[in-house]
Design a protein around this motif. Structure first.
Motif, PDB file in Angstrom:
ATOM      1  N   TYR A  61       0.956  -1.078   0.047  1.00  0.00           N
ATOM      2  CA  TYR A  61       0.053   0.071  -0.147  1.00  0.00           C
ATOM      3  C   TYR A  61       0.969   1.220   0.014  1.00  0.00           C
ATOM      4  O   TYR A  61       0.688   2.153  -0.642  1.00  0.00           O
ATOM      5  N   LEU A  62       1.791   1.289   0.626  1.00  0.00           N
ATOM      6  CA  LEU A  62       2.793   2.484   0.916  1.00  0.00           C
ATOM      7  C   LEU A  62       3.321   2.740  -0.259  1.00  0.00           C
ATOM      8  O   LEU A  62       3.396   3.961  -0.920  1.00  0.00           O
ATOM      9  N   LEU A  65       0.615   4.114  -2.830  1.00  0.00           N
ATOM     10  CA  LEU A  65      -0.199   5.276  -2.598  1.00  0.00           C
ATOM     11  C   LEU A  65       0.984   6.373  -2.973  1.00  0.00           C
ATOM     12  O   LEU A  65       0.717   7.633  -3.285  1.00  0.00           O
ATOM     13  N   LEU A 329       1.224   7.561   5.480  1.00  0.00           N
ATOM     14  CA  LEU A 329       0.370   7.844   4.832  1.00  0.00           C
ATOM     15  C   LEU A 329      -0.215   9.344   5.181  1.00  0.00           C
ATOM     16  O   LEU A 329      -0.790  10.155   4.516  1.00  0.00           O
TER      17      LEU A 329
END
Length: 340
Positions: A61-62, A65, A329
């Protein structure tokens, strides 16, 4: 030796030659007759420790994103959903294949003799069915992401299959696991961009994640040093001893932290060329917490005390992924204007 992300089984007796465990390891029917579909599914999910998928997802995800923040700043929810499906599918396939390939070794190790394929709670046929379904899901998700992901997806599967065999021919199977884990962040980036152009940060993050997991696998393998030596399983602790393995793990995690710093610098986390350090506090807090988690992990596990290996895994490693992702995030949202 076993891969991180698995729960230590309740020790039981049993070897590959025992009537009970031997039949299960060879793929015989589980005791107690046929099980219902729901029961087989639950047992399979326990076999692959499906809940531990959460540990592999944060860095994918990091990476994804961050790529979205760099490329316009808009979150692409469809891509994140497909990345989730692909990651869970790949990990489920890897765990099922690992359990199938290692079932006779597991039967000879008291720590792992209670695993589902050894006891017969899951049949080899069910495990293969689950593995094939998970592989198809992974390949389908890759195809739906973009052509590059589809083309590369078979290459991502290779280290997942080679890893369980690694303990049969090399003292460093942990390096194969590291390679397998490094694929996640790289895949997350490519899933968003569909090209290798500009993917340098993803490779740095992938190397960091690989060393992180490979370093922990060195610690995890220390539990089985004596039994590995006795049954001929290869690992760093079995070949070089506990102290060497723990020092090697420490070195791997020091390098991991340096790579996290490098990744942040490349993508603008934690400050930019204008020196906006005060406005970038989330990334630095995440790094501080990561450093503390690494330190905790290496303090609680020593050559003379391996009783807290599982605590190190669940507490430290689970915390690292979630904390670093959460604060990164926040940095992306506050400074790089990542938006829904």
């Amino acid at each position: 030796m076993s891969e991180p992300g698995t729960v230590a089984a309740t020790p039981t007796t049993g070897t590959a030659g025992d009537p009970a465990t031997g039949a299960a390891a060879a793929g015989g029917p589980p005791p107690g007759g046929a099980r219902g579909t729901n029961g087989r599914v639950r047992s399979f999910l326990k076999l692959v420790a499906i809940e531990h998928s959460v540990f592999a997802l944060p860095f994918a995800y990091l990476s994804a994103l961050t790529a979205m923040a760099v490329d316009g700043g808009r979150v692409r929810w469809r891509d994140l959903l497909l990345i989730t499906i692909a990651m869970v599918g790949a990990r489920t396939f890897a765990m099922a294949a690992n359990r199938i390939i290692d079932r006779r070794i597991d039967a000879r190790n008291p720590r792992t003799a209670g695993r589902e394929l050894v006891t017969g709670a899951v049949s080899v046929g069910t495990a293969w069915t689950g593995a094939v379904v998970a592989l198809v899901v992974f390949l389908a998700a890759a195809a739906l992401l973009n052509p590059l992901c589809l083309v590369l997806s078979p290459l991502a599967v290779v280290p997942l299959v080679v890893y369980p065999y690694g303990k049969r021919f090399t003292n460093w199977p942990h390096a194969i696991l590291a390679l397998a884990q490094a694929v996640g962040p790289v895949g997350g980036w490519l899933a968003v961009t569909g090209t290798f152009a500009g993917s340098g940060p993803a490779w740095i993050l992938g190397a960091a994640v690989g060393l992180w997991i490979g370093g922990f696998d060195l610690i995890y393998a220390c539990q089985d040093m004596e039994i590995d030596r006795r049954i001929g399983v290869h690992s760093v602790p079995a070949r070089y001893g506990l102290r060497f393995a723990l020092v090697a793990s420490t070195v791997a995690h020091v390098v991991t932290f340096a790579l996290f710093l490098w990744f942040g610098a490349l993508v603008g986390l934690g400050g930019d060329a204008g020196g906006d350090w005060l406005g970038a506090w989330p990334w630095w807090i995440g790094l501080l917490l990561t450093a503390l988690a690494f330190a905790y992990q290496h303090v609680v596990v020593t050559p003379t005390d391996l009783t807290r290996v599982n605590r190190a895994f669940f507490t430290a490693n689970g915390f690292v992924g979630i904390a670093l992702f959460a604060f990164a995030l926040l940095d992306l949202v506050l400074r790089l204007e990542l938006r829904p």
